[in-house]
Structures are given as C-alpha cells and as structure tokens.
Scaffold this motif. Sequence first.
Motif, short mmCIF file in Angstrom:
data_model
loop_
_atom_site.label_atom_id
_atom_site.label_comp_id
_atom_site.label_asym_id
_atom_site.label_seq_id
_atom_site.Cartn_x
_atom_site.Cartn_y
_atom_site.Cartn_z
N ARG A 1 -10.34 49.72 52.72
CA ARG A 1 -10.19 48.26 52.57
C ARG A 1 -9.14 47.95 51.50
N ASN A 2 -9.23 48.62 50.37
CA ASN A 2 -8.28 48.38 49.28
C ASN A 2 -6.84 48.72 49.70
N GLN A 3 -6.69 49.80 50.42
CA GLN A 3 -5.36 50.21 50.90
C GLN A 3 -4.81 49.15 51.86
N LEU A 4 -5.66 48.64 52.75
CA LEU A 4 -5.24 47.58 53.68
C LEU A 4 -4.80 46.33 52.92
N ILE A 5 -5.58 45.94 51.93
CA ILE A 5 -5.27 44.74 51.15
C ILE A 5 -3.92 44.89 50.44
N LYS A 6 -3.67 46.06 49.88
CA LYS A 6 -2.38 46.30 49.21
C LYS A 6 -1.22 46.22 50.20
N MET A 7 -1.40 46.79 51.38
CA MET A 7 -0.35 46.76 52.40
C MET A 7 -0.09 45.31 52.83
N LEU A 8 -1.15 44.54 52.99
CA LEU A 8 -1.00 43.14 53.40
C LEU A 8 -0.36 42.31 52.29
N ALA A 9 -0.65 42.65 51.04
CA ALA A 9 -0.04 41.94 49.92
C ALA A 9 1.47 42.15 49.91
N ASP A 10 1.89 43.38 50.13
CA ASP A 10 3.33 43.67 50.22
C ASP A 10 3.96 42.90 51.38
N TYR A 11 3.26 42.90 52.50
CA TYR A 11 3.76 42.20 53.68
C TYR A 11 3.86 40.70 53.42
N GLN A 12 2.86 40.15 52.76
CA GLN A 12 2.88 38.73 52.43
C GLN A 12 4.08 38.41 51.54
N GLY A 13 4.35 39.26 50.57
CA GLY A 13 5.48 39.05 49.68
C GLY A 13 6.80 39.06 50.41
N TYR A 14 6.92 39.91 51.41
CA TYR A 14 8.17 40.00 52.16
C TYR A 14 8.28 38.89 53.20
N SER A 15 7.19 38.66 53.95
CA SER A 15 7.26 37.73 55.07
C SER A 15 7.15 36.27 54.67
N GLY A 16 6.51 36.02 53.53
CA GLY A 16 6.30 34.63 53.11
C GLY A 16 5.09 33.99 53.77
#
Length: 172
Positions: free
Chosen positions: A32-47
């Motif tokens: 779960r934590n790994q998924l959240i980190k990946m999504l956080a990076d994606y959010q930062g890039y995608s907006g």
Amino acid sequence: MMEEYLIVDGYNMVGDWPELIRTSEASLEEARNQLIKMLADYQGYSGMKVIVVFDAHQVPGLGAKEKEYKIKVIYTKEKETADECIERLVTELAHRKRNIHVATSDYVEQRVIFGKGALRKSARELLLDIHESRKRVKTRIEKQSKKSSYTFDSKLSSDVKDIFEKWRRGEK
C-alpha cells in the motif's frame, strides 16, 4: 481549465501490478505504501488530484481518510466496498469543469462509473502512464542538469573565469 481527478481502486492495483504483487506477499502494508508513493509521484507530474481507495468493508469500525504525500487516502467504512465508495466519489465530484478518471480493472465497475460520466483507466494503463511519466521526468532532469552547468560556464568571459579561478585558489 478542466480539473483532473484520478480515483484509484488501491487493492485492484496491488493485485495487478507485478512489483506490488511481490511486495504484498511479504507485507500488504508495504505494498500500500509503495502504491501511494508511486501515485504521489504521478500526481506531481500529471497535475491530477489523486484519491486512492482501499477496501476495508470487512474490518469492523474502520473507515478513515488521511493525506499522505498530498494524496487523499480513503479506507472504506464497515460494510462499504471500495466500488461503492468510488461510485459515491464520482457522483460527488461530477461537475462540468472536471474530468474524473477511475483506475480499476474491474469490468463491472468500469461500466458503472462510465455510466456516471467518469473515464476509465485499467490497472495496466495506469502502470504504463506512471512508467512513462518517470521516463519523462528523468529525461527532463538530465536535460536541465546538462543545460544548467553548460550555460553558466559558457556565459562567463575568460576575464571573469580567471578572476573566479584566482578567488578559488585564494589569490588576489
């Protein structure tokens, strides 16, 4: 300007992405934590504004919302499935100036959210998007670091370079 939202069925991604499957075999919490980190990076890039929903309908008394890495993380309430929560969120967020994407590989859920006006994204598509955004960020950083060091040095005259070199060596 359209607001972009991404609602993610968390355990659907954990059960579909190879790296998260391996991690979940040892620790579901770590996956779960790994998924959240990946999504956080994606959010930062995608907006996009990202919301991840984890199914906890069989856990008595649970039902929590928290923020991690600026990602809204929702653990469903007792007797509420992730699909029900996602459908409710799509209804609440529906607005003319918003695009809502839902990441799930659950075919029935894709049909339901599509009927509510959201766009679907399979687990595989989201993973490919995340990998692509990582490549773009890496390329942009490499270009910027080459450009930064090159442009600063190239804009100095030889006289100024000589002065800086003397300062560096402690000479007057």
